[in-house]
Motif scaffolding. Structure first.
Motif, PDB file in Angstrom:
ATOM      1  N   ASP A  22       0.815  -1.209   0.000  1.00  0.00           N
ATOM      2  CA  ASP A  22       0.000   0.000   0.000  1.00  0.00           C
ATOM      3  C   ASP A  22       0.850   1.262   0.000  1.00  0.00           C
ATOM      4  O   ASP A  22       0.329   2.368  -0.055  1.00  0.00           O
ATOM      5  CB  ASP A  22      -1.027  -0.003   1.124  1.00  0.00           C
ATOM      6  CG  ASP A  22      -0.451   0.217   2.524  1.00  0.00           C
ATOM      7  OD1 ASP A  22       0.688   0.694   2.653  1.00  0.00           O
ATOM      8  OD2 ASP A  22      -1.164  -0.096   3.502  1.00  0.00           O
ATOM      9  N   VAL A  23       2.173   1.097   0.030  1.00  0.00           N
ATOM     10  CA  VAL A  23       3.063   2.244  -0.155  1.00  0.00           C
ATOM     11  C   VAL A  23       2.999   2.765  -1.584  1.00  0.00           C
ATOM     12  O   VAL A  23       3.384   3.906  -1.864  1.00  0.00           O
ATOM     13  CB  VAL A  23       4.516   1.868   0.217  1.00  0.00           C
ATOM     14  CG1 VAL A  23       5.158   1.003  -0.868  1.00  0.00           C
ATOM     15  CG2 VAL A  23       5.361   3.103   0.495  1.00  0.00           C
ATOM     16  N   LEU A  24       2.491   1.935  -2.491  1.00  0.00           N
ATOM     17  CA  LEU A  24       2.370   2.338  -3.897  1.00  0.00           C
ATOM     18  C   LEU A  24       1.186   3.274  -4.102  1.00  0.00           C
ATOM     19  O   LEU A  24       0.192   3.232  -3.368  1.00  0.00           O
ATOM     20  CB  LEU A  24       2.173   1.101  -4.778  1.00  0.00           C
ATOM     21  CG  LEU A  24       3.375   0.188  -4.955  1.00  0.00           C
ATOM     22  CD1 LEU A  24       2.952  -1.101  -5.644  1.00  0.00           C
ATOM     23  CD2 LEU A  24       4.474   0.881  -5.755  1.00  0.00           C
ATOM     24  N   ASP A  25       1.286   4.104  -5.126  1.00  0.00           N
ATOM     25  CA  ASP A  25       0.120   4.841  -5.597  1.00  0.00           C
ATOM     26  C   ASP A  25      -0.975   3.843  -5.953  1.00  0.00           C
ATOM     27  O   ASP A  25      -0.696   2.765  -6.489  1.00  0.00           O
ATOM     28  CB  ASP A  25       0.513   5.677  -6.816  1.00  0.00           C
ATOM     29  CG  ASP A  25      -0.596   6.603  -7.272  1.00  0.00           C
ATOM     30  OD1 ASP A  25      -1.580   6.092  -7.850  1.00  0.00           O
ATOM     31  OD2 ASP A  25      -0.489   7.818  -7.063  1.00  0.00           O
ATOM     32  N   SER A  26      -2.215   4.187  -5.665  1.00  0.00           N
ATOM     33  CA  SER A  26      -3.311   3.249  -5.886  1.00  0.00           C
ATOM     34  C   SER A  26      -3.435   2.824  -7.344  1.00  0.00           C
ATOM     35  O   SER A  26      -3.968   1.747  -7.638  1.00  0.00           O
ATOM     36  CB  SER A  26      -4.631   3.848  -5.401  1.00  0.00           C
ATOM     37  OG  SER A  26      -4.838   5.140  -5.932  1.00  0.00           O
ATOM     38  N   ALA A  27      -2.936   3.631  -8.279  1.00  0.00           N
ATOM     39  CA  ALA A  27      -2.960   3.232  -9.688  1.00  0.00           C
ATOM     40  C   ALA A  27      -2.086   2.006  -9.941  1.00  0.00           C
ATOM     41  O   ALA A  27      -2.345   1.234 -10.868  1.00  0.00           O
ATOM     42  CB  ALA A  27      -2.484   4.384 -10.566  1.00  0.00           C
ATOM     43  N   PHE A  28      -1.046   1.817  -9.110  1.00  0.00           N
ATOM     44  CA  PHE A  28      -0.130   0.694  -9.264  1.00  0.00           C
ATOM     45  C   PHE A  28      -0.462  -0.465  -8.328  1.00  0.00           C
ATOM     46  O   PHE A  28       0.177  -1.515  -8.408  1.00  0.00           O
ATOM     47  CB  PHE A  28       1.309   1.142  -9.002  1.00  0.00           C
ATOM     48  CG  PHE A  28       1.793   2.221  -9.931  1.00  0.00           C
ATOM     49  CD1 PHE A  28       2.090   1.953 -11.254  1.00  0.00           C
ATOM     50  CD2 PHE A  28       1.949   3.528  -9.469  1.00  0.00           C
ATOM     51  CE1 PHE A  28       2.527   2.947 -12.108  1.00  0.00           C
ATOM     52  CE2 PHE A  28       2.393   4.531 -10.317  1.00  0.00           C
ATOM     53  CZ  PHE A  28       2.676   4.241 -11.644  1.00  0.00           C
ATOM     54  N   GLY A  31       1.141   7.825  -3.692  1.00  0.00           N
ATOM     55  CA  GLY A  31       2.171   6.919  -3.198  1.00  0.00           C
ATOM     56  C   GLY A  31       3.298   6.737  -4.192  1.00  0.00           C
ATOM     57  O   GLY A  31       3.419   7.463  -5.185  1.00  0.00           O
ATOM     58  N   LEU A  32       4.131   5.747  -3.920  1.00  0.00           N
ATOM     59  CA  LEU A  32       5.283   5.499  -4.778  1.00  0.00           C
ATOM     60  C   LEU A  32       4.859   4.928  -6.128  1.00  0.00           C
ATOM     61  O   LEU A  32       3.804   4.314  -6.258  1.00  0.00           O
ATOM     62  CB  LEU A  32       6.242   4.522  -4.096  1.00  0.00           C
ATOM     63  CG  LEU A  32       6.814   4.919  -2.742  1.00  0.00           C
ATOM     64  CD1 LEU A  32       7.797   3.866  -2.274  1.00  0.00           C
ATOM     65  CD2 LEU A  32       7.479   6.295  -2.799  1.00  0.00           C
ATOM     66  N   ALA A  33       5.717   5.108  -7.114  1.00  0.00           N
ATOM     67  CA  ALA A  33       5.536   4.438  -8.399  1.00  0.00           C
ATOM     68  C   ALA A  33       6.107   3.028  -8.308  1.00  0.00           C
ATOM     69  O   ALA A  33       6.955   2.732  -7.462  1.00  0.00           O
ATOM     70  CB  ALA A  33       6.244   5.221  -9.504  1.00  0.00           C
TER      71      ALA A  33
END
Length: 242
Positions: free
Chosen positions: A167-173, A184-186
């Motif tokens: 869940d550290v990622l951007d929700s798109a990823f 969030g992160l890419a």
């Protein structure tokens, strides 16, 4: 790199407390596992929610005073044990500190802007946890940021564990990670972090968690990102200095 698949730990029907005990026991049994000639250079735990990092570290059997944790996470994970849930996925960092892990040996990278309460942020700061927001980590570069903090932790710790909460990622990823939010992160930044983590000689184990295939998109984006974390970690291990 020679991967060895040790199968699943059967925790699906267990409550949180019993599940933690099973995970810790499985990790503690690694030195005597029939499929392993020795303790692995890098233990990789895949799947489950973020509560698994606590029993993984406790099961390793190291002196917690000489251990360290680096997390890639949007959240601080220091919540109280609310609603009679026991050691849930919002509290593994708090639980490890309660167990004896020094708060100064905890680094959290990728923390979400506006994604945590002021109460828990203050809890971390009051105890000396190092907090690096997603924007600051991105400005430095995820690989260099992770490597720098691992080197600092290595000065006061004998073993380091790294936790990858997707869940550290951007929700798109990461549509299959319930806690992911915009900003969030890419994905490639997380992969750089996985390479840097496994490349460090004091990193003994990593967890890749918070992936729910039932929530993922048709392209299996979140599952693919989890798999790519594993592969980048393997690449980092392959060129690790011995």
């Amino acid at each position: 790199v020679r991967p060895v698949d040790l199968g699943d730990v059967a925790i699906g029907d267990l409550d949180n407390v019993a599940a933690q005990s099973e995970i810790a026991a499985a990790v503690a049994a690694l030195p005597n596992h029939p499929s392993l000639a020795r303790v692995p250079d890098l233990l990789v735990v895949v799947g489950g929610d973020d509560a698994v990092i606590r029993p993984v570290i406790n099961g390793w059997g190291c002196d917690l005073k000489r251990a360290a944790l680096l997390t890639l996470d949007a959240h601080h994970d220091v919540r109280v044990y609310y609603r009679n849930m026991g050691p849930h996925n919002g509290a593994p960092v708090r639980g490890l500190i309660d167990d004896g892990l020094p708060a100064a040996n905890v680094v959290e990278i990728g923390i979400s802007s506006f994604g945590n309460s002021a109460f828990y942020r203050a809890w971390c700061e009051d105890r000396g946890i190092t907090v690096v927001g997603a924007a600051a980590a991105r400005a430095e570069g995820l690989g260099p940021c992770v490597a720098r903090h691992l080197n600092e932790l290595a000065e006061r710790a004998d073993v380091i564990f790294v936790d990858f909460d997707l869940d550290v990622l951007d929700s798109a990823f990461a549509p299959g990670s319930f806690g992911a939010r915009p900003g969030g992160l890419a994905s490639w930044e997380l992969h750089q972090a996985a390479f840097a983590a496994a490349n460090h000689p004091k990193v003994k184990g990593i967890c890749i968690v918070e992936v729910d295939p039932a929530l993922d998109d048709r392209a299996c984006t979140t599952v693919d990102n989890a798999a790519l974390c594993l592969l980048h970690a393997a690449a980092g291990l392959a060129v690790r200095e011995r």
